[in-house]
Design a protein around this motif. Structure first.
Motif, mmCIF file in Angstrom:
data_model
loop_
_atom_site.group_PDB
_atom_site.id
_atom_site.type_symbol
_atom_site.label_atom_id
_atom_site.label_comp_id
_atom_site.label_asym_id
_atom_site.label_seq_id
_atom_site.Cartn_x
_atom_site.Cartn_y
_atom_site.Cartn_z
ATOM 1 N N LEU A 241 0.970 -1.081 0.189
ATOM 2 C CA LEU A 241 -0.170 0.220 -0.122
ATOM 3 C C LEU A 241 0.727 1.403 -0.119
ATOM 4 O O LEU A 241 0.502 2.421 -0.531
ATOM 5 C CB LEU A 241 -0.915 0.041 1.246
ATOM 6 N N CYS A 242 1.879 1.090 0.758
ATOM 7 C CA CYS A 242 3.149 2.388 0.763
ATOM 8 C C CYS A 242 3.590 2.725 -0.497
ATOM 9 O O CYS A 242 3.611 3.758 -0.889
ATOM 10 C CB CYS A 242 3.920 2.290 1.889
ATOM 11 N N LYS A 243 3.938 1.541 -1.262
ATOM 12 C CA LYS A 243 4.484 1.658 -2.487
ATOM 13 C C LYS A 243 3.525 2.160 -3.546
ATOM 14 O O LYS A 243 3.705 3.269 -4.148
ATOM 15 C CB LYS A 243 4.981 0.379 -2.955
ATOM 16 N N GLU A 244 2.281 1.784 -3.682
ATOM 17 C CA GLU A 244 0.992 2.365 -4.524
ATOM 18 C C GLU A 244 0.912 3.790 -4.302
ATOM 19 O O GLU A 244 1.300 4.403 -4.900
ATOM 20 C CB GLU A 244 -0.096 1.564 -4.222
ATOM 21 N N ALA A 245 0.710 4.244 -2.797
ATOM 22 C CA ALA A 245 0.606 5.453 -2.377
ATOM 23 C C ALA A 245 1.631 6.678 -2.828
ATOM 24 O O ALA A 245 1.446 7.582 -3.350
ATOM 25 C CB ALA A 245 0.293 5.453 -1.098
ATOM 26 N N TYR A 246 2.738 6.015 -2.378
ATOM 27 C CA TYR A 246 4.016 6.874 -2.557
ATOM 28 C C TYR A 246 4.442 7.027 -4.024
ATOM 29 O O TYR A 246 5.501 7.537 -4.307
ATOM 30 C CB TYR A 246 5.030 6.621 -1.417
ATOM 31 N N THR A 247 4.062 6.257 -4.931
ATOM 32 C CA THR A 247 4.683 6.582 -6.371
ATOM 33 C C THR A 247 3.694 7.198 -7.316
ATOM 34 O O THR A 247 3.761 7.277 -8.396
ATOM 35 C CB THR A 247 4.958 5.300 -6.810
ATOM 36 N N SER A 248 2.547 7.526 -6.353
ATOM 37 C CA SER A 248 1.218 8.280 -7.247
ATOM 38 C C SER A 248 1.631 9.739 -7.383
ATOM 39 O O SER A 248 2.424 10.259 -6.611
ATOM 40 C CB SER A 248 0.208 7.919 -6.211
ATOM 41 N N GLU A 249 1.427 10.099 -8.823
ATOM 42 C CA GLU A 249 1.687 11.507 -9.150
ATOM 43 C C GLU A 249 1.015 12.403 -8.092
ATOM 44 O O GLU A 249 1.214 13.757 -7.940
ATOM 45 C CB GLU A 249 1.196 11.762 -10.572
ATOM 46 N N GLU A 250 -0.352 12.125 -7.747
ATOM 47 C CA GLU A 250 -1.215 12.773 -6.877
ATOM 48 C C GLU A 250 -0.587 13.476 -5.875
ATOM 49 O O GLU A 250 -0.769 14.530 -5.235
ATOM 50 C CB GLU A 250 -2.395 12.126 -6.413
ATOM 51 N N LEU A 251 0.382 12.744 -5.399
ATOM 52 C CA LEU A 251 1.411 13.251 -4.022
ATOM 53 C C LEU A 251 1.925 14.325 -4.147
ATOM 54 O O LEU A 251 2.102 15.296 -3.285
ATOM 55 C CB LEU A 251 2.351 12.133 -3.623
ATOM 56 N N LEU A 252 2.278 14.838 -5.572
ATOM 57 C CA LEU A 252 3.129 15.882 -5.883
ATOM 58 C C LEU A 252 1.947 17.406 -5.731
ATOM 59 O O LEU A 252 2.606 18.297 -5.265
ATOM 60 C CB LEU A 252 3.900 16.081 -7.220
ATOM 61 N N LYS A 253 0.795 17.085 -5.630
ATOM 62 C CA LYS A 253 -0.327 18.085 -5.577
ATOM 63 C C LYS A 253 -0.653 18.235 -4.101
ATOM 64 O O LYS A 253 -0.839 19.002 -3.540
ATOM 65 C CB LYS A 253 -1.522 17.728 -6.465
ATOM 66 N N ASN A 254 -0.665 16.569 -3.413
ATOM 67 C CA ASN A 254 -1.391 16.791 -2.147
ATOM 68 C C ASN A 254 -0.424 15.749 -1.292
ATOM 69 O O ASN A 254 -0.622 14.529 -1.607
ATOM 70 C CB ASN A 254 -2.696 16.064 -1.970
ATOM 71 N N PRO A 255 0.712 16.417 -0.582
ATOM 72 C CA PRO A 255 1.739 15.281 0.056
ATOM 73 C C PRO A 255 1.105 14.298 1.078
ATOM 74 O O PRO A 255 1.813 13.376 1.426
ATOM 75 C CB PRO A 255 2.804 16.153 0.526
ATOM 76 N N PHE A 256 -0.010 14.627 1.474
ATOM 77 C CA PHE A 256 -0.831 13.868 2.508
ATOM 78 C C PHE A 256 -1.861 12.546 2.118
ATOM 79 O O PHE A 256 -2.282 12.009 2.695
ATOM 80 C CB PHE A 256 -1.288 14.708 3.695
ATOM 81 N N ALA A 257 -2.014 12.881 0.718
ATOM 82 C CA ALA A 257 -3.054 11.879 0.213
ATOM 83 C C ALA A 257 -2.793 10.364 0.469
ATOM 84 O O ALA A 257 -3.663 9.705 0.550
ATOM 85 C CB ALA A 257 -2.991 12.018 -1.532
ATOM 86 N N GLY A 258 -1.472 9.961 0.272
ATOM 87 C CA GLY A 258 -1.051 8.649 0.725
ATOM 88 C C GLY A 258 -1.574 8.130 1.927
ATOM 89 O O GLY A 258 -1.759 6.956 2.009
#
Ligand SMILES: [Zn+2]
Length: 281
Positions: A241-258
């Motif tokens: 789950l961490c791998k999926e969450a922290y390689t998502s592009e969305e994190l660059l817009k919202n760092p806490f989405a993961g």
């Protein structure tokens, strides 16, 4: 509610002919998911820490986190130190707030295991802390442990001697399980479990819970297992789950989405796993 005594949770499970499920946790998200998942499933839960993990999450901070989340939880929550074979570290955990500990002397010869476990029980008693011992030995898949070999299983007569002389609150036993992910499907020796259960009154604990088929678990819970430990399966899911969450592009817009997606996945897993426990609260 306040933290529940592991001893009381296990006694209730023994009366209900089922098992409480205990999960190893390693960070805030995994602790959070254990407790939120338990609320979803309406089941009690035990949150555990491996002593080696105290380098990343100190005993005091871990215990305080579990206690803090337990306070506002609507289901009973227990706190437990998993496998520890060093007395000074066990004492450290008790000092820092753990209310239940495992004294693992299973790699020692019987007399040494009894003496070590009894010394932990004597100290723990002063602080009203519960002690889980281990008789027989549950090894590691990664270490090449031959978990199908009946010679490694707990002997009922030794289990009775161990329980009587140490005064443990619960006892981990070996009857075909192993730590880590199984290479071949395990085949629990339920006959041996029943013999052990007949020989002792203390609640029995099943370690190596990652990958045992549900039908075998259900039978083991009815035949004397009152605490069931899960580690590897939960940690591997966390990593995925961490791998999926922290390689998502969305994190660059919202760092806490993961954080949200990791917690959601972990909580769903816990809620589902806890359905194996027949004790609805
Ligand atoms: Zn274990």
């Amino acid at each position: 509610m306040a933290l529940e005594k592991v001893r009381d949770l296990l006694c209730a499970a023994q009366k209900a002919n089922t098992s409480v499920i205990a999960f190893d946790a390693c960070d805030y998200n995994t602790i959070y998911a254990c407790i939120k998942g338990a609320e979803v499933a309406r089941r009690p839960v035990i949150v555990m820490l491996y002593p080696t993990m105290r380098s990343v999450f100190s005993f005091g901070a871990f215990a305080a986190t579990v206690k803090d989340l337990a306070k506002s939880a609507s289901v009973p929550v227990g706190l437990h130190l998993d496998h520890c074979s060093e007395l000074p570290i066990i004492i450290e955990a008790i000092r820092d707030g753990f209310t239940s500990v495992m004294a693992d002397g299973s790699a020692m010869p019987l007399e040494e295991n009894i003496a070590f476990t009894k010394s932990v029980v004597d100290i723990a008693k002063i602080f009203d802390v519960d002690v889980e011992g281990e008789i027989g030995h549950v090894g590691q898949v990664a270490g090449g442990f031959d978990y199908q070999n009946a010679d490694t299983f707990t002997r009922p007569d030794e289990a009775a001697v161990f329980a009587g002389r140490t005064g443990v609150a619960s006892m981990a036993v070996a009857f075909g399980s192993c730590h880590g992910m199984y290479k071949a499907e395990p085949n629990l020796d339920l006959e041996r479990l029943q013999e052990i259960d007949k020989a002792v009154d203390v609640p029995l604990v099943l370690h190596g819970g990652s990958g045992i088929p549900a039908d075998q678990l259900e039978k083991a819970f009815q035949m004397g297992i009152n605490k069931f430990n899960v580690g590897t399966e939960f940690f591997l899911l966390n990593t995925k789950l961490c791998k999926e969450a922290y390689t998502s592009e969305e994190l660059l817009k919202n760092p806490f989405a993961g954080i949200t997606s990791i917690r959601k996945g972990l909580t769903e897993y816990i809620a589902k796993k806890l359905e194996l426990c027949e004790m609805k609260v």
